[in-house]
Design an enzyme around this catalytic site. Structure first.
Site, PDB file in Angstrom:
ATOM      1  N   CYS A 162       0.800  -1.229   0.000  1.00 54.23           N
ATOM      2  CA  CYS A 162       0.000   0.000   0.000  1.00 54.23           C
ATOM      3  C   CYS A 162       0.833   1.279   0.000  1.00 54.23           C
ATOM      4  O   CYS A 162       0.275   2.379  -0.064  1.00 54.23           O
ATOM      5  CB  CYS A 162      -0.955  -0.004   1.193  1.00 54.23           C
ATOM      6  SG  CYS A 162      -1.944  -1.502   1.280  1.00 54.23           S
ATOM      7  N   HIS A 294      -3.136   7.896   5.920  1.00 51.09           N
ATOM      8  CA  HIS A 294      -3.299   6.572   5.333  1.00 51.09           C
ATOM      9  C   HIS A 294      -4.718   6.089   5.623  1.00 51.09           C
ATOM     10  O   HIS A 294      -5.373   5.545   4.742  1.00 51.09           O
ATOM     11  CB  HIS A 294      -2.244   5.606   5.876  1.00 51.09           C
ATOM     12  CG  HIS A 294      -2.196   4.313   5.142  1.00 51.09           C
ATOM     13  ND1 HIS A 294      -1.963   4.237   3.781  1.00 51.09           N
ATOM     14  CD2 HIS A 294      -2.375   3.031   5.549  1.00 51.09           C
ATOM     15  CE1 HIS A 294      -1.997   2.975   3.393  1.00 51.09           C
ATOM     16  NE2 HIS A 294      -2.250   2.220   4.446  1.00 51.09           N
ATOM     17  N   GLU A 305      -1.846   5.470  13.555  1.00 52.20           N
ATOM     18  CA  GLU A 305      -1.477   6.664  12.799  1.00 52.20           C
ATOM     19  C   GLU A 305      -1.715   7.928  13.615  1.00 52.20           C
ATOM     20  O   GLU A 305      -0.881   8.843  13.626  1.00 52.20           O
ATOM     21  CB  GLU A 305      -2.267   6.716  11.489  1.00 52.20           C
ATOM     22  CG  GLU A 305      -1.859   7.857  10.580  1.00 52.20           C
ATOM     23  CD  GLU A 305      -2.417   7.751   9.172  1.00 52.20           C
ATOM     24  OE1 GLU A 305      -1.966   8.515   8.285  1.00 52.20           O
ATOM     25  OE2 GLU A 305      -3.312   6.903   8.948  1.00 52.20           O
ATOM     26  N   LYS A 326      -9.883   7.776   1.534  1.00 51.13           N
ATOM     27  CA  LYS A 326     -10.283   6.386   1.287  1.00 51.13           C
ATOM     28  C   LYS A 326     -11.756   6.174   1.612  1.00 51.13           C
ATOM     29  O   LYS A 326     -12.388   5.250   1.087  1.00 51.13           O
ATOM     30  CB  LYS A 326      -9.430   5.434   2.113  1.00 51.13           C
ATOM     31  CG  LYS A 326      -7.989   5.276   1.637  1.00 51.13           C
ATOM     32  CD  LYS A 326      -7.244   4.271   2.506  1.00 51.13           C
ATOM     33  CE  LYS A 326      -5.819   4.049   2.008  1.00 51.13           C
ATOM     34  NZ  LYS A 326      -4.940   5.203   2.269  1.00 51.13           N
ATOM     35  N   HIS A 331      -9.703   2.019  -0.861  1.00 48.22           N
ATOM     36  CA  HIS A 331      -8.262   1.819  -0.718  1.00 48.22           C
ATOM     37  C   HIS A 331      -7.719   1.212  -2.012  1.00 48.22           C
ATOM     38  O   HIS A 331      -7.975   0.049  -2.315  1.00 48.22           O
ATOM     39  CB  HIS A 331      -8.008   0.887   0.462  1.00 48.22           C
ATOM     40  CG  HIS A 331      -6.578   0.785   0.880  1.00 48.22           C
ATOM     41  ND1 HIS A 331      -5.518   1.101   0.049  1.00 48.22           N
ATOM     42  CD2 HIS A 331      -6.011   0.378   2.055  1.00 48.22           C
ATOM     43  CE1 HIS A 331      -4.378   0.907   0.689  1.00 48.22           C
ATOM     44  NE2 HIS A 331      -4.649   0.466   1.905  1.00 48.22           N
ATOM     45  N   PHE A 390       1.560  -3.006   4.564  1.00 51.84           N
ATOM     46  CA  PHE A 390       1.926  -4.319   5.081  1.00 51.84           C
ATOM     47  C   PHE A 390       3.415  -4.545   4.836  1.00 51.84           C
ATOM     48  O   PHE A 390       3.970  -4.113   3.813  1.00 51.84           O
ATOM     49  CB  PHE A 390       1.136  -5.422   4.388  1.00 51.84           C
ATOM     50  CG  PHE A 390      -0.282  -5.586   4.888  1.00 51.84           C
ATOM     51  CD1 PHE A 390      -0.720  -4.976   6.050  1.00 51.84           C
ATOM     52  CD2 PHE A 390      -1.169  -6.378   4.194  1.00 51.84           C
ATOM     53  CE1 PHE A 390      -2.016  -5.138   6.514  1.00 51.84           C
ATOM     54  CE2 PHE A 390      -2.471  -6.556   4.636  1.00 51.84           C
ATOM     55  CZ  PHE A 390      -2.895  -5.934   5.804  1.00 51.84           C
TER      56      PHE A 390
END
Length: 402
Positions: A162, A294, A305, A326, A331, A390
């Site tokens: 991502c 994010h 975050e 998002k 996403h 990830f």
């Protein structure tokens, strides 16, 4: 070190097929997340996504091109056309020889994988199309952009889940800033909204069945999207000399690795990336007005975050606006940072902060100004765009008004 500016932007995503309409949708808080229209959707537990609709590839590309262009490549070429045409650059001679393409994608030709696995395993075919490999490879989109626009300099693809787009844009920025290239086409794309792509994500148990609600206490997971965001990064003096319209300046970037867990995010890794981007840009934390988060809508990501933002910005965190688009477009996995960069440019140029829609309930672990549900007018001069992936891959880009 040279200054780097953005002179062109292009996109296709669940909200719109171009930049101006995407801005309008973001300003209006439009939700592009809808029921999926894909093969075998009834076999999926997750049946929603930020799907690009009304995109007729057959009308854009001929038969030979269709045999080579996976959906993620189709999106990339459409967005690249908009970006390069806006920039006004014509890549010939030395400019063509030194300019290149760096794009991000996590999965590459996922639809091509899916279709051909079906053909071999489900339908029992013993042959696939001879162009399956060049169609599905992760660098296909970057390669086709380089061929379409005569870009003969450094061209490659970055794949860091991502964070792919932010890592790609960071590399393009570094090349222009160092003088290696006068201009670079950069950004990213993704198209995983096929049966196999969604089914794989279902297995992680991080997906929402109804909505993406970043930072809201009742959030219950992420929602996939698809599309592309493409930009022209150009050396400032080069752009100025030709009278180009400059959208904003790319001020700095930083990358970090959590080195802790393959899926669980780390506050320290995220904080080091944000602090590093500020240091690279020589910007004080108090100058930042907006962060495009994010903000996936998962319990783990959002609170981590927010904690990282609080650590980096201290008391100034209370004055920051931080939103996750998002919630509107989904996403886009490897392409997400590129589409989200548009919200950052919109904030700098138009003074409008994109909202976090779907926000219903305050979460004490996300106690920041998340611009809930409605866009906001605000003058900001410095923004950050976060991408945390990830594998513990973090990439943060800093932009400034010019």
């Amino acid at each position: 070190m040279k200054r780097v500016v953005i002179t062109g932007a292009g996109t296709i995503n669940a909200l719109a097929h171009n930049v101006s309409d995407t801005y309008r949708a973001m300003q209006e808080g439009v939700c592009g997340i809808k029921p999926l229209d894909i093969r075998d959707v009834d076999r999926l537990q997750i049946q929603i996504g930020g799907q690009v609709t009304e995109f007729e590839a057959e009308g854009r590309y001929n038969r030979q091109q269709m045999s080579l262009y996976d959906r993620f490549t189709q999106f990339t070429l459409a967005a690249a056309k908009e970006a390069i045409e806006q920039s006004g650059l014509v890549f010939t001679g030395d400019l063509a020889a030194r300019s290149g393409v760096v794009l991000g994608t996590a999965g590459g030709g996922v639809s091509t994988w899916d279709d051909n696995y079906r053909a071999v395993y489900e339908e029992g075919k013993n042959r696939v199309h001879p162009f399956v490999v060049p169609k599905l490879m992760n660098n296909a989109a970057a390669s086709h952009v380089s061929m379409e626009w005569n870009l003969k300099g450094p061209s490659f693809t970055v794949s860091t889940a991502c964070a792919s787009s932010n890592h790609a844009m960071a590399q393009a920025f570094a090349m222009v800033r160092s003088g290696m290239a006068p201009a670079m086409v950069t950004g990213g794309s993704e198209s995983m909204l096929c049966f196999g792509g969604v089914k794989a994500w279902e297995g992680l148990r991080v997906m929402s069945k109804n909505a993406c609600r970043p930072f809201s206490a009742n959030r219950n997971g992420m929602v996939q999207g698809e599309g592309a965001g493409i930009f022209v990064f150009e050396e400032y003096e080069h752009a100025k000399a030709r009278g180009a319209e400059i959208l904003c300046e790319v001020s700095g970037f930083a990358m970090s690795s959590d080195a802790t867990d393959i899926v669980m995010p780390s506050k320290n890794g995220a904080a080091r990336a944000m602090a590093g981007a500020l240091k690279d840009a020589q910007i004080d934390a108090s100058e930042v007005g907006y962060i495009n988060a994010h903000g996936t809508g998962t319990a783990a990501n959002d609170k981590t975050e927010c904690a990282a933002v609080a650590d980096v910005f201290g008391p100034h965190a209370d004055n920051l606006m931080i939103s996750s688009t998002k919630s509107m477009h989904g996403h886009l996995i490897g392409g997400t940072g590129a589409v989200e960069l548009l919200a950052c440019i919109m904030a700098l140029r138009e003074g409008i902060i994109a909202p976090t829609i779907g926000y219903e309930e305050a979460d004490p672990e996300c106690a920041l100004d998340v611009v809930p549900n409605e866009a906001r007018e605000a003058k900001v001069n410095v923004v950050l765009s976060n991408a945390f992936a990830f594998g513990g891959m973090n990439a943060v880009v800093a932009l400034s008004a010019i």
